[in-house]
Design an enzyme around this catalytic site. Sequence first.
Site, PDB file in Angstrom:
ATOM      1  N   ARG A 228     -16.894  -3.471  -8.218  1.00  0.00           N
ATOM      2  CA  ARG A 228     -16.663  -2.076  -8.594  1.00  0.00           C
ATOM      3  C   ARG A 228     -16.216  -1.974 -10.056  1.00  0.00           C
ATOM      4  NH1 ARG A 228     -15.118   2.346  -5.644  1.00  0.00           N
ATOM      5  NH2 ARG A 228     -14.398   1.119  -3.877  1.00  0.00           N
TER       6      ARG A 228
ATOM      7  N   LYS B 177      -5.947   7.373   6.023  1.00  0.00           N
ATOM      8  CA  LYS B 177      -5.229   6.104   5.998  1.00  0.00           C
ATOM      9  C   LYS B 177      -4.301   5.961   7.203  1.00  0.00           C
ATOM     10  CE  LYS B 177      -5.147   3.523   2.855  1.00  0.00           C
ATOM     11  NZ  LYS B 177      -4.544   3.595   1.520  1.00  0.00           N
TER      12      LYS B 177
ATOM     13  N   LYS C 100     -17.020  11.223   6.846  1.00  0.00           N
ATOM     14  CA  LYS C 100     -18.067  11.702   5.944  1.00  0.00           C
ATOM     15  C   LYS C 100     -18.824  12.872   6.563  1.00  0.00           C
ATOM     16  CE  LYS C 100     -18.979   7.055   4.105  1.00  0.00           C
ATOM     17  NZ  LYS C 100     -19.998   6.005   3.850  1.00  0.00           N
TER      18      LYS C 100
ATOM     19  N   CYS D  80      25.891 -27.837  18.520  1.00  0.00           N
ATOM     20  CA  CYS D  80      24.521 -27.302  18.534  1.00  0.00           C
ATOM     21  C   CYS D  80      23.879 -27.495  17.161  1.00  0.00           C
ATOM     22  CB  CYS D  80      24.535 -25.826  18.905  1.00  0.00           C
ATOM     23  SG  CYS D  80      22.882 -25.098  18.983  1.00  0.00           S
TER      24      CYS D  80
ATOM     25  N   ASP E  39       0.816  -1.215   0.000  1.00  0.00           N
ATOM     26  CA  ASP E  39       0.000   0.000   0.000  1.00  0.00           C
ATOM     27  C   ASP E  39       0.850   1.266   0.000  1.00  0.00           C
ATOM     28  OD1 ASP E  39      -2.178  -1.596   0.024  1.00  0.00           O
ATOM     29  OD2 ASP E  39      -2.777  -1.190   2.091  1.00  0.00           O
TER      30      ASP E  39
ATOM     31  N   TYR F 251     -22.423   0.049   3.772  1.00  0.00           N
ATOM     32  CA  TYR F 251     -22.184   1.380   4.319  1.00  0.00           C
ATOM     33  C   TYR F 251     -22.637   2.529   3.426  1.00  0.00           C
ATOM     34  CZ  TYR F 251     -17.918   0.584   1.565  1.00  0.00           C
ATOM     35  OH  TYR F 251     -17.029   0.254   0.568  1.00  0.00           O
TER      36      TYR F 251
ATOM     37  N   ASP G  63     -10.543  -3.284   4.821  1.00  0.00           N
ATOM     38  CA  ASP G  63      -9.590  -3.723   3.800  1.00  0.00           C
ATOM     39  C   ASP G  63     -10.147  -4.984   3.144  1.00  0.00           C
ATOM     40  OD1 ASP G  63      -7.377  -3.817   2.222  1.00  0.00           O
ATOM     41  OD2 ASP G  63      -6.015  -4.565   3.755  1.00  0.00           O
TER      42      ASP G  63
ATOM     43  N   SER H  43     -14.226   6.048  -6.096  1.00  0.00           N
ATOM     44  CA  SER H  43     -13.286   5.755  -5.025  1.00  0.00           C
ATOM     45  C   SER H  43     -13.357   6.878  -3.992  1.00  0.00           C
ATOM     46  CB  SER H  43     -11.872   5.607  -5.578  1.00  0.00           C
ATOM     47  OG  SER H  43     -11.466   6.806  -6.200  1.00  0.00           O
TER      48      SER H  43
ATOM     49  N   TYR I 135       2.126   2.022  -3.501  1.00  0.00           N
ATOM     50  CA  TYR I 135       1.013   2.471  -4.352  1.00  0.00           C
ATOM     51  C   TYR I 135       0.607   3.895  -3.978  1.00  0.00           C
ATOM     52  CZ  TYR I 135      -3.496   2.552  -6.725  1.00  0.00           C
ATOM     53  OH  TYR I 135      -4.548   2.889  -7.536  1.00  0.00           O
ATOM     54  N   ASP I 136       0.431   4.135  -2.681  1.00  0.00           N
ATOM     55  CA  ASP I 136      -0.020   5.453  -2.234  1.00  0.00           C
ATOM     56  C   ASP I 136       0.981   6.542  -2.608  1.00  0.00           C
ATOM     57  OD1 ASP I 136      -2.317   4.372  -1.184  1.00  0.00           O
ATOM     58  OD2 ASP I 136      -1.551   4.251   0.859  1.00  0.00           O
TER      59      ASP I 136
ATOM     60  N   GLU J 220     -18.586  -3.721   1.549  1.00  0.00           N
ATOM     61  CA  GLU J 220     -17.302  -4.398   1.409  1.00  0.00           C
ATOM     62  C   GLU J 220     -17.434  -5.853   1.841  1.00  0.00           C
ATOM     63  OE1 GLU J 220     -13.254  -2.845   0.441  1.00  0.00           O
ATOM     64  OE2 GLU J 220     -15.259  -1.980   0.427  1.00  0.00           O
TER      65      GLU J 220
ATOM     66  N   LYS K  87     -12.488   1.957   7.679  1.00  0.00           N
ATOM     67  CA  LYS K  87     -12.198   1.662   6.268  1.00  0.00           C
ATOM     68  C   LYS K  87     -11.794   0.185   6.181  1.00  0.00           C
ATOM     69  CE  LYS K  87      -9.705   3.229   2.182  1.00  0.00           C
ATOM     70  NZ  LYS K  87      -9.250   1.876   1.777  1.00  0.00           N
TER      71      LYS K  87
ATOM     72  N   CYS L  38      25.312 -19.198  22.217  1.00  0.00           N
ATOM     73  CA  CYS L  38      25.530 -20.563  22.700  1.00  0.00           C
ATOM     74  C   CYS L  38      26.991 -20.925  22.484  1.00  0.00           C
ATOM     75  CB  CYS L  38      24.614 -21.514  21.921  1.00  0.00           C
ATOM     76  SG  CYS L  38      25.011 -23.256  22.123  1.00  0.00           S
TER      77      CYS L  38
ATOM     78  N   CYS M 201      20.166 -26.836  22.382  1.00  0.00           N
ATOM     79  CA  CYS M 201      21.040 -27.933  22.820  1.00  0.00           C
ATOM     80  C   CYS M 201      21.275 -27.970  24.323  1.00  0.00           C
ATOM     81  CB  CYS M 201      22.379 -27.859  22.087  1.00  0.00           C
ATOM     82  SG  CYS M 201      23.419 -26.467  22.601  1.00  0.00           S
TER      83      CYS M 201
ATOM     84  N   GLU N 166     -16.377   6.232  10.060  1.00  0.00           N
ATOM     85  CA  GLU N 166     -16.531   4.782   9.958  1.00  0.00           C
ATOM     86  C   GLU N 166     -15.164   4.126   9.785  1.00  0.00           C
ATOM     87  OE1 GLU N 166     -18.963   4.093   6.533  1.00  0.00           O
ATOM     88  OE2 GLU N 166     -20.255   5.806   6.986  1.00  0.00           O
TER      89      GLU N 166
ATOM     90  N   CYS O  12      21.139 -22.654  26.157  1.00  0.00           N
ATOM     91  CA  CYS O  12      20.652 -22.662  24.785  1.00  0.00           C
ATOM     92  C   CYS O  12      19.335 -23.425  24.698  1.00  0.00           C
ATOM     93  CB  CYS O  12      21.696 -23.308  23.875  1.00  0.00           C
ATOM     94  SG  CYS O  12      21.140 -23.514  22.168  1.00  0.00           S
TER      95      CYS O  12
END
Length: 666
Positions: free
Chosen positions: A133, A310, A286, A426, A37, A221, A114, A85, A40-41, A169, A112, A420, A405, A110, A402
């Site tokens: 969509r 976000k 909103k 070991c 994300d 929603y 995923d 979107s 992309y963002d 969603e 969001k 160790c 061992c 609200e 350890c």
Amino acid sequence: MNTTPDLFTLAEHADLIKKLNEWDIAYHQNDAPVVDDATYDAAKKRALAIEEQYPALAKDGASTHVGAAVSDKFKSYPHAVPMLSISDVFDEKDVADWFDKLADKNLFIELKIDGVSYSARYENGVLVRGLTRGGGIIGEDITQNLMTIADIPKKLSGDFPDVIEVRGEVYMTRADFIALNAVAAQNGDKVFANPRNAAAGSLRQLNPEITASRRLSAFAYTYGELSSRNWQTQSEYFDKLQSWGFKTTRQYAHHAHTLDEIQAVYNDIMMQRAEIPFDIDGLVIKVNDVAQQEKMGCRANSPRWEVAYKFPAARAVTQLNGITVQVGRTGVLTPVAELEPINIGGVLISRATLHNADEIARLNVKIGDKVIVQRAGDVIPQIVGVAESAPDATEFHFPDVCPVCGAAVIQDSGMVARRCINTLGCPAQRIGELEHFVSRKGFDIEGLGTKQLELFISRGWINSPADIFTLIARHGDEIKNLDGFGEKSVANLNDAIERARDIDLHRFLFSIGIPEIGEATSKLLARTFGNLNAVRTASATELKQVDGIGDVMADEIVSFFTDAHNTHELDALLEQVRVRDAEIVAPVLTGQLAGKKVVLTGTLSGYSRDEAKEILERMGAKVAGSVSAKTDIVIAGADAGSKLTRANELGITVWSEQEFMDAIAN
């Protein structure tokens, strides 16, 4: 204001739009995202910034983009009302910029979700069509699949409009996702990367029976087309949805009237994020009054009356359920945090490193606390702080033996790590050492992975690196009769082992696992000393004279090559393999790239990434993997991505491949 972009900006914008389109198809159409994300963002934010400066580029740009085109595997239908979107905001300043423009500050907040968006059309209360969509204008027909989801009623109850498109969603809870992947792994089927992918892949099935077999959930929603409306606010609409038989996120919803109230909700939900049984990646804010929503209207691809606030892609808050201790190939004990699974940047994280005992003490982290987990790119997730201390939290005590061992654990003078002492006996150290030895940057022996090494070590067939090269001669017939092996697989393994007998010096030095010595230092040693014997006999004083090798490295190299056990192992190994000498390359002290910090990104047509890195190092440059304010030059090949974007944001010099070639020629 200059409204005509230069050629570089045009090229950058075209490249960003090309990438966004490709990523959208991978995410929305193929249910197989190829970037996280954050990447992309960042790309979308940069494209929007360019379009704001040069409005002519906004046509068919990021500001008009929604989802991805429908797949030809499905029937498709137009949305009566486009499925837009939501514009993203990423910090308090972005929220304030949006908030200040509002005439009506009565807001409804609200979660969001995923998941994957759906639109369900009801006529006279009966579900008649379900669509994805798609690209916002046309969606894929998933009617039969929606009918298999219990949270989406086939018939509405109560008082409802004659025609309404209910939108929401589809998602999968983390518990159902983990159960689905466990069964898939057991059956050898596809394992999904995260709950969103699992939900999308399950919803967009041509066979509704497959959708029905997976535990999908759904929230509603918003709405598209409707014949009448008897609610005045978004919060009233949530009440209507619940009366009709839908589930909503009402229990997590909040009202807000000020920026401080918005941020308080944001911080509160961030703290609850790990306890919420499904993945969220932010909040949707909103304007509550529907008449005001209609008055404000929409942009080309998003409403003006709502934004998605976000969460940071690389951080999240979750609960620390326990701490286990791993033993590495050098015997170092590393504490690992066992976490309540949480989605960070598109990856479900259930474990994170705590580095060492001192780090646990510094963080003052206890089992049961809510902790802040950070993940950036491909870096191993780590805990960076305590978000909330649990009243019944328990303190972790680092083991003095350890866990593999049972041998004593020591802490060398001046060192933070605890290790160790059972170097030879070991099992964890032996497996780790051999995994490193056969890795791609070492001897690169295909077909000899962790599973095979554990099997051969458990049978006593491999105890040292040299044993690998006599394995087939000693036990080839026995291996053929083991589960998962056969005549062909043994022959392939033998071929891989034989190919590995000749190896370059720098890869040999990397493979033998000298503490503190990685790939870059192995190359430096090879270029400086030229042959293995010169490296083995170098004194600490000689090593410290090499730029890039400090006191600790030099001491580790000398200690490694003078250790009696290591000497015995190396001599045995050298009876089986041939180490090719390296060309001694004098360091470049002057020149265009001497001392410069350089980052490579994208694909170069004339060089592989390793070749380009080698050339740069020979020219005196220091090659880094990420762009920062300290970077001097970014060399950008074809399909350069977020590193190029970051370089432009920071004003760092960017070279094309031709400019790189010109520097080589000069």
